[in-house]
Design an enzyme around this catalytic site. Structure first.
Site, PDB file in Angstrom:
ATOM      1  N   LEU A 278      30.176  22.423 -40.955  1.00  0.00           N
ATOM      2  CA  LEU A 278      30.552  21.541 -39.858  1.00  0.00           C
ATOM      3  C   LEU A 278      30.900  20.147 -40.345  1.00  0.00           C
ATOM      4  O   LEU A 278      31.260  19.284 -39.563  1.00  0.00           O
ATOM      5  CB  LEU A 278      29.403  21.462 -38.850  1.00  0.00           C
ATOM      6  N   ARG A 279      30.786  19.924 -41.660  1.00  0.00           N
ATOM      7  CA  ARG A 279      31.080  18.595 -42.178  1.00  0.00           C
ATOM      8  C   ARG A 279      32.505  18.169 -41.852  1.00  0.00           C
ATOM      9  O   ARG A 279      32.768  17.015 -41.588  1.00  0.00           O
ATOM     10  CB  ARG A 279      30.888  18.592 -43.691  1.00  0.00           C
ATOM     11  N   GLY A 280      33.409  19.149 -41.866  1.00  0.00           N
ATOM     12  CA  GLY A 280      34.818  18.862 -41.591  1.00  0.00           C
ATOM     13  C   GLY A 280      35.003  18.249 -40.221  1.00  0.00           C
ATOM     14  O   GLY A 280      35.592  17.169 -40.078  1.00  0.00           O
ATOM     15  N   THR A 283      33.368  14.695 -39.919  1.00  0.00           N
ATOM     16  CA  THR A 283      34.132  13.654 -40.584  1.00  0.00           C
ATOM     17  C   THR A 283      35.419  13.359 -39.827  1.00  0.00           C
ATOM     18  O   THR A 283      35.817  12.204 -39.679  1.00  0.00           O
ATOM     19  CB  THR A 283      34.472  14.100 -42.020  1.00  0.00           C
TER      20      THR A 283
END
Lengths: 341, 591
Positions: A278-280, A283
């Site tokens: 889920l970092r995408g 960010t």
């Protein structure tokens, strides 16, 4: 040591400049990785950024630049001392710390203070670069040439925001929240994929190819080198304006509305690209919000998402062996589909 | 001193470079190609004379350690003074002067990067051994390149920062040692250099020339501009004239060319794809249209005549320029290890991770001795060493490359082209021998693949086995690729970098299980290809199908795609081209 080249005088390189401004407005986007051609002003831009950052208020004499008004992230010393009244504070420049090649681990994380040990035979902690960089930026040029054990250590601290030192009989914990900026040239060696993902934004820096732009770059650089003072004076107004814009954007950041539709588009885009974790999404949303704030928009719109999608996602894609398209192009193609042409 | 005279011979040109560089060496460098000898000594003497007498002129050996290069803790002084005493590194000691890098082609990229960052920042910053220190270091460099061939070039990061290139090879010893070449009054020239202003046309012309030559870096035109100013200053001119610009371009841009300009007097010999010449002068701010264009022509002519002959030949052949070869990486990966290879410094670590570096360990422990003695007591003669002090030696392995030939010896292939394939491999073997690569040979025919020759350096043996290779039978392509993948993994385990060259007509008709059937066989072959790719093995697929059979080529292309391989169709019937393709692919090995 000479004065750094002004940020506003950098010709072109819009992606790089935007990414740096976004990180200046919202450090929580994570680090920035600037990879690309030689002689494109990567280091110049980072060093120029230092002059733009608004000053920070820090506890007087605290080696970690502790923020007096946020009791949560204080170092051990400030925490113990605080009591009920706010400690004395000073305004100082936000740190932009350079990690030179050949730096040793003891200077990065901090170690026993050599002078005190030699002269007085006493044990005290000498802070390292990670302490200096707290609440600022840590810059590593040629990040792919840095020794592996140092890179691992830096990424670990950058992710946790705390530096834990257990060496030479010392046991110290201190806050170390910084934006990691790495630059390098892919020809010197690729970064490991698991490191790529740890950087919030990644930009591919290319040499400008049209002649008028190149002429302008060379002219400005040349006049800077011949007479830095005059050059800086000439650009000081633009620099002040940009700095004020960062301050304003930081203030407005909390008020930028994040509509559900924006989150949904971000999710759909990440799904379409098959990026892991889920970092995408996180960010992407954060970067778009910072950009909206910089552009004085009340809410995140498609334009902002589109603008930041390549830098927030291109380094998180899995390589598809049968698709030769560059990852930036793939992100743009997917954005076209999700946002509709 | 007039222009033609100054550059009439290679030696005079070299002298001009020395003088021009000496006027403003800070932040840039000269690459000096040529072996050690009287010519190089004469050139260095000339450069030394042109620099201010007080300027330091220091030599850096390629094997220099970090604490001597950028500085560190001076242990004896520290112990004596009972407080940390810093020791300057060579770069900081050379402040205001020139670093001479011996054997630059062997300089490790880490050292090159440290020098480069000092060039850019005009200072050296260290964060080592408990010290933080920034020392001014306004330096230039001379990289002595003794590389014997195109694989051996100085690190790209230094090439990028080199303003000039001097080739000393064509210079006769007699000329260099007897011709005193009019000495230049350097201090006067230095004063003129500082007073000269840049001309807008000069900037435009040099940038356009760099673009025309395919030079991507923007440092190149900046250095060329500096060169033009220096040349004008040496000549004693009051302003930068066109001829200075042309000469500067020839000295500072020509060696970086990656392609030929579209214009120039040798229009007849233009490359097949002339690069689009930009029309920069449409911008009204750049002054009148005609004049700079003419200047540009003059500049380009000067460059074309100055491009080294071998570079010109290579550019015409479409191959990359010398400077580019350096960026491709060498045939073998380099690997930092704690066990094998050339020692490259130390790092903190326990002896179980590698070999202990005794001196570095003692150095690390030395400053703490008074403290530890007080804390732990004990005899003063004894050294207290704690686990934190332990240092181990790091080694760098230069991994060799192993080329694995996977040869289709089936009936369909054999009848047409086995002989041709053998010829191509023979050529490749010769090349492998030159590069000291290992080779292995796998043949597949009938129902199975066979390792005809395990990895060996004996190319003679490979040649013998190849000559005796029988042909005929089915095409178990999947088995061949599986065998190649297994061998590649095994090769990698020994520390070598594998490279697979597949030679087939793509007519797979035997599946993994040994059964016939084209569809299943092709599916298996594609799967085996993907596995090879997933194992991270670089490869090249050479299509040996007959030129008339278009459909066969399509299957080979799809297999090459699955392998992530470069593809080449053999009926070009030119073994030299096959060889060239393999060499190019091998150079792109993941390095």
């Amino acid at each position: 040591m000479r004065q750094p080249y002004p940020f506003s005088a950098i010709v072109g390189q819009e992606d790089m400049k935007t990414a740096f401004l976004i990180a200046a407005v919202d450090p929580s986007v994570g680090g920035i990785l600037a990879f690309g051609d030689r002689g494109t002003g990567k280091s110049t831009a980072v060093r120029a950024l230092a002059a733009l950052l608004p000053k920070i208020r820090a506890v007087d004499g605290c080696p970690y630049n502790c923020n007096p008004s946020s009791p949560a992230g204080l170092c051990q010393a400030c925490h113990g001392r605080s009591g009920d009244k706010e400690p004395k504070s000073v305004l100082k420049a936000a740190p932009v710390v350079d990690l030179p090649l050949g730096a040793t681990e003891d200077r990065v994380v901090g170690a026993l203070n050599l002078e005190r040990a030699l002269a007085h035979g006493e044990k005290s902690f000498q802070t390292g670069l990670l302490a200096q960089a707290n609440r600022g930026f840590l810059y590593i040029d040629e990040v792919n040439l840095l020794e592996d054990h140092l890179v691992d250590l830096l990424l670990d601290v950058a992710a946790s925001g705390v530096n834990v030192v257990e060496r030479e009989g010392l046991s110290v914990r201190h806050p170390a929240q910084f934006v990691l900026i790495g630059s390098g040239n892919p020809e010197e060696g690729e970064l490991r994929p698991q490191l790529l993902d740890r950087f919030g934004l990644a930009i591919d820096v290319k040499t400008p190819l049209d002649v008028p732009t190149r002429i302008e770059v060379v002219k400005r650089r040349d006049s800077y080198e011949r007479d830095p003072d005059a050059f800086l004076a000439h650009w000081s107004a633009a620099e002040r304006k940009l700095s004020n814009r960062i301050v304003a954007a930081r203030k407005a950041l909390a008020e930028v509305v994040t509509p559900d539709s924006a989150i949904e588009s971000a999710t759909r885009l990440c799904l379409a690209l098959g990026s892991d974790g889920l970092r995408g999404e996180l960010t992407l949303i954060r970067a778009a919000r910072a950009l909206a704030s910089l552009e004085k928009k009340p809410e995140i719109g498609v334009a902002q998402l589109r603008r930041v999608a390549p830098m927030a996602l291109s380094h998180r894609l899995r390589r598809n062996p049968l698709d030769e398209t560059g990852s930036t192009a793939r992100v743009e193609r997917a954005a076209d589909e999700v946002f509709g042409g | 001193m007039t222009d033609p005279e100054a550059t009439s011979t290679p030696w005079r040109r070299a002298c001009l470079v020395a003088d021009a560089f000496a006027l403003a060496p800070a932040g840039c460098g000269v690459i000096v190609r040529g072996g050690p000898g009287p010519v190089r000594d004469a050139w260095l003497t000339r450069l030394r004379a042109a620099l201010p007498p007080a300027a330091p002129f220091r030599r850096i050996p390629a094997s220099i350690a970090d604490d001597r290069l950028i500085g560190g803790l001076d242990i004896p002084a520290t112990l004596k003074a009972q407080r940390p005493v810093a020791e300057k590194g060579l770069i900081a000691e050379t402040d205001g002067g020139v670093l001479v890098i011996a054997m630059a082609e062997r300089l490790p990229s880490g050292i090159a990067a440290r020098i480069a960052s000092a060039l850019d920042a005009e200072s050296v910053t260290i964060e080592r051994d408990g010290l933080t220190l920034t020392t001014p270091a306004s330096v230039g460099f001379v990289a002595l390149d003794e590389g014997a061939d195109d694989d051996e070039v100085p690190p790209a990061i230094l090439i990028e920062r080199s303003a000039y290139f001097v080739d000393l090879d064509p210079i006769a010893i007699r000329e260099a040692t007897t011709d005193p070449s009019d000495a230049v009054d350097c201090s006067a020239a230095r004063a003129r250099f500082a007073a000269l202003r840049e001309e807008p046309e000069a900037v435009a012309a040099l940038v356009a020339a760099a673009a025309g030559l395919g030079i991507a870096s923007l440092r190149a035109p900046l250095f060329a501009l500096r060169a033009a100013r220096a040349i004008a200053a040496i000549e004693g001119a009051g302003k930068i004239e066109d001829r200075h610009i042309a000469l500067a371009a020839a000295l500072a841009l020509a060696h970086r060319a990656t392609r030929l300009p579209a214009e120039g007097d040798d229009a007849a010999e233009e490359p097949p794809e002339p690069p689009p010449e930009d029309e920069p002068e449409t911008d009204e701010s750049k002054g009148p249209n005609d004049e700079p264009r003419q200047l540009e022509d003059v500049v380009l002519d000067a460059i074309v005549s100055a491009i080294p002959a071998d570079l010109l030949a290579r550019l015409k052949a479409g191959a990359s320029a010398r400077a580019k070869a350096a960026t491709r990486g060498k045939a073998g990966d380099r690997l930092i290890s704690t066990r094998r290879g050339r020692p490259v410094g130390t790092r903190p670590g326990l002896p179980r991770e590698g070999r202990i570096a005794l001196v570095a360990t003692l150095r690390a422990a030395a400053p703490w001795q008074p403290l530890r003695r007080r804390e732990h007591g004990g005899e003063p003669a004894r050294v207290h060493v704690l686990p934190d002090d332990l240092r181990i030696v790091m080694h760098q392995e230069r991994r060799g490359a192993t080329t694995i030939f996977v040869v289709d010896a089936s009936g369909s292939s054999a009848f047409h082209r086995l002989a041709e394939v053998k010829g191509a491999i023979e050529l490749l073997l010769a090349d492998c021998y030159v590069r000291r690569d290992s080779v292995a040979l796998i043949a597949f025919r009938g129902k199975d693949a066979e390792i005809v020759l395990p990895a060996t350096r004996s190319t003679a043996m490979a040649r013998r086995r190849l000559a005796g290779l029988p042909g005929g039978g089915g095409t178990p392509l999947a088995r061949g690729l599986d065998a190649a993948a297994a061998l590649a993994v095994q090769v990698r385990r020994t520390g070598q970098t594998p490279f697979v060259v597949l030679m087939t007509d793509g007519q797979a008709n035997v599946a993994r299980d040994g059964q016939g059937g084209r569809a299943k066989a092709l599916e298996d072959a594609l799967d085996a290809g993907r596995r090879l790719f997933a194992a991270g093995v670089s490869s090249l697929a050479i299509d040996t199908s007959a030129p008339s059979r278009q459909r066969d080529s399509a299957t080979t292309v799809s297999i090459a795609d699955a392998m992530g391989a470069d593809y080449l169709k053999l009926p070009v019937a030119d073994s030299a081209r096959v060889n060239e393709a393999v060499r190019r692919s091998a150079q792109r090995l993941r390095g």
